[in-house]
Scaffold this active site. Structure first.
Site, PDB file in Angstrom:
ATOM      1  N   THR A  20      55.169 -72.949 -37.255  1.00  0.00           N
ATOM      2  CA  THR A  20      54.458 -71.748 -36.800  1.00  0.00           C
ATOM      3  C   THR A  20      54.454 -71.660 -35.286  1.00  0.00           C
ATOM      4  O   THR A  20      54.465 -70.574 -34.711  1.00  0.00           O
ATOM      5  CB  THR A  20      53.007 -71.782 -37.330  1.00  0.00           C
ATOM      6  OG1 THR A  20      53.056 -71.683 -38.743  1.00  0.00           O
ATOM      7  CG2 THR A  20      52.162 -70.651 -36.787  1.00  0.00           C
ATOM      8  N   SER A  66      57.947 -76.224 -41.947  1.00  0.00           N
ATOM      9  CA  SER A  66      57.856 -77.653 -42.310  1.00  0.00           C
ATOM     10  C   SER A  66      57.529 -77.892 -43.780  1.00  0.00           C
ATOM     11  O   SER A  66      57.651 -79.021 -44.262  1.00  0.00           O
ATOM     12  CB  SER A  66      56.875 -78.397 -41.401  1.00  0.00           C
ATOM     13  OG  SER A  66      55.547 -78.221 -41.812  1.00  0.00           O
ATOM     14  N   THR A  99      52.591 -77.320 -39.027  1.00  0.00           N
ATOM     15  CA  THR A  99      51.380 -78.080 -39.371  1.00  0.00           C
ATOM     16  C   THR A  99      51.411 -78.623 -40.789  1.00  0.00           C
ATOM     17  O   THR A  99      50.749 -79.609 -41.093  1.00  0.00           O
ATOM     18  CB  THR A  99      50.126 -77.181 -39.243  1.00  0.00           C
ATOM     19  OG1 THR A  99      50.254 -76.076 -40.149  1.00  0.00           O
ATOM     20  CG2 THR A  99      49.916 -76.691 -37.831  1.00  0.00           C
ATOM     21  N   ASP A 100      52.193 -77.963 -41.679  1.00  0.00           N
ATOM     22  CA  ASP A 100      52.036 -78.254 -43.109  1.00  0.00           C
ATOM     23  C   ASP A 100      52.439 -79.667 -43.530  1.00  0.00           C
ATOM     24  O   ASP A 100      51.813 -80.251 -44.424  1.00  0.00           O
ATOM     25  CB  ASP A 100      52.791 -77.209 -43.944  1.00  0.00           C
ATOM     26  CG  ASP A 100      52.045 -75.876 -43.965  1.00  0.00           C
ATOM     27  OD1 ASP A 100      50.826 -75.881 -43.671  1.00  0.00           O
ATOM     28  OD2 ASP A 100      52.666 -74.845 -44.257  1.00  0.00           O
TER      29      ASP A 100
HETATM   30  C1  SIN Z   1      54.998 -74.948 -41.017  1.00  0.00           C
HETATM   31  O1  SIN Z   1      54.399 -75.963 -41.373  1.00  0.00           O
HETATM   32  O2  SIN Z   1      56.154 -74.968 -40.553  1.00  0.00           O
HETATM   33  C2  SIN Z   1      54.354 -73.606 -41.189  1.00  0.00           C
HETATM   34  C3  SIN Z   1      52.891 -73.643 -41.054  1.00  0.00           C
HETATM   35  C4  SIN Z   1      52.410 -74.069 -39.708  1.00  0.00           C
HETATM   36  O3  SIN Z   1      53.129 -74.542 -38.837  1.00  0.00           O
HETATM   37  O4  SIN Z   1      51.170 -73.888 -39.491  1.00  0.00           O
END
Ligand code: SIN
Length: 331
Positions: A20, A66, A99-100
């Site tokens: 993100t 991710s 974050t995921d």
């Molecule tokens: C990801 O994990 O690539 C998408 C979600 C995020 O980064 O918050």
């Protein structure tokens, strides 16, 4: 400002993987309807000044959401991190990441690198196109940590907190302060580019990591380990199906199972019975608690081993690496 020269005395390398933090939405007011992994890592550094005496260098290692993280990307990332860590003038690395699955990548890198220099994963909950994106401050903080004397090991920086790789977990679906370290608490806070340290930096014997790194790079195929959840009415049918697949000699059949157990590592009796059948059939079985905090305390009557404080996703990575060691004939 990004610089690709090799002569600088103190370099921080910023490796991009997507997420993100590199995401784009159609409107500035949209914090959730975006596409992750759209902007290059060099673009993410625009407007961010390096700490005094530090030169930044960027490299795009991957460009993914991710949730789609793969063993192939992990392997490439570990290899690129090892490359940069070996450069004498590199003081630390920053990884921009979604974050995921950030906590999985952090745990994996700590397990195979156990670096004496810092590897700092950072991220954002809002896309780069948001009215008030959280990415730039997180990147700025992560660079400050990567350049800090005394920082070491793999950590994650988000919303001003520094979390150790073994403890970090995404704990919120929406808030910008989306990560926690459970009972352990953060390693430090970053305040205006300075670290306020709270406890020891992550540590793992380097020799153990060196062997894990070597096996990871040599393995033709990484062992398949699945995670199954214990819940009301769990009947173990999926476990039996996986055992049958393995006994039929199916290519890529499961070699390990992590059971996301209730409370202190307990399992629905039907799932436990199936897990014991799987263990008897040669599948490595580990219990990890599905609770957000705490650890499994060992009990004398346990028939299936436990992962202690590791969450199911981290226990899975530990089991993948352990099975690689078994295949390689090591400990
Ligand atoms: C990801 O994990 O690539 C998408 C979600 C995020 O980064 O918050």
């Amino acid at each position: 400002m990004a610089d690709s020269t090799r002569e600088s005395r103190r370099r921080v390398i910023v490796l991009g993987t997507g997420g993100t933090i590199a995401g784009r939405a159609a409107s500035v007011g949209d914090n959730i309807g975006y596409t992750a992994g759209q902007m290059g890592v060099t673009q993410l550094l625009e407007g961010i000044e390096a700490p005094a005496g530090v030169v930044l260098h960027t490299e795009q290692v991957a460009q993914v959401d991710s949730k789609n993280m793969s063993f192939a990307i992990w392997r490439r990332l570990a290899e690129r991190c090892a490359h940069w860590l070996a450069e004498p003038d590199v003081v630390g690395l920053v990884l921009t990441h979604g974050t995921d699955t950030l906590e999985e990548t952090a745990f994996f890198l700590q397990s195979v690198l156990a670096p004496a220099k810092p590897i700092v994963l950072t991220c954002a909950m809002r896309p780069a196109t948001a009215l008030t994106p959280d990415g730039p401050q997180n990147v700025r903080d992560a660079i400050a940590v990567a350049a800090s004397v005394g920082a070491r090991g793999v950590v994650a920086v988000c919303a001003g907190a520094v979390h150790g790789a073994f403890d970090v977990q995404k704990v919120h679906t929406y808030r910008v302060d989306a990560f926690g370290s459970g009972d352990a608490g953060p390693v430090a806070y970053v305040e205006e580019g300075a670290l306020r340290e709270l406890r020891q930096w992550p540590f793992l014997p380097a020799e153990q990591a060196r062997l894990a790194f070597e096996r990871m790079t040599l393995a033709a195929r990484w062992p398949r380990v699945e995670i199954l959840l214990s819940h009301a009415e769990a009947d173990g049918g999926i476990v039996d199906a996986l055992v049958a697949q393995r006994q039929a000699g199916a290519p890529g059949a499961v070699q390990g199972l992590v059971l996301a157990a209730t409370g202190n590592g307990t399992l629905h009796e039907a799932l436990e019975a199936a897990a014991l059948r799987a263990q008897a059939a040669g599948i490595a079985v580990v219990r990890a608690t599905r609770c957000m905090q705490g650890r499994i305390l060992p009990t004398p009557d346990a028939t299936l081993r436990d992962a202690g404080a590791l969450t199911p996703v981290k226990a899975r990575i530990a089991l993948v690496l352990e099975l690689m060691a078994t295949e390689a004939g090591g400990a």
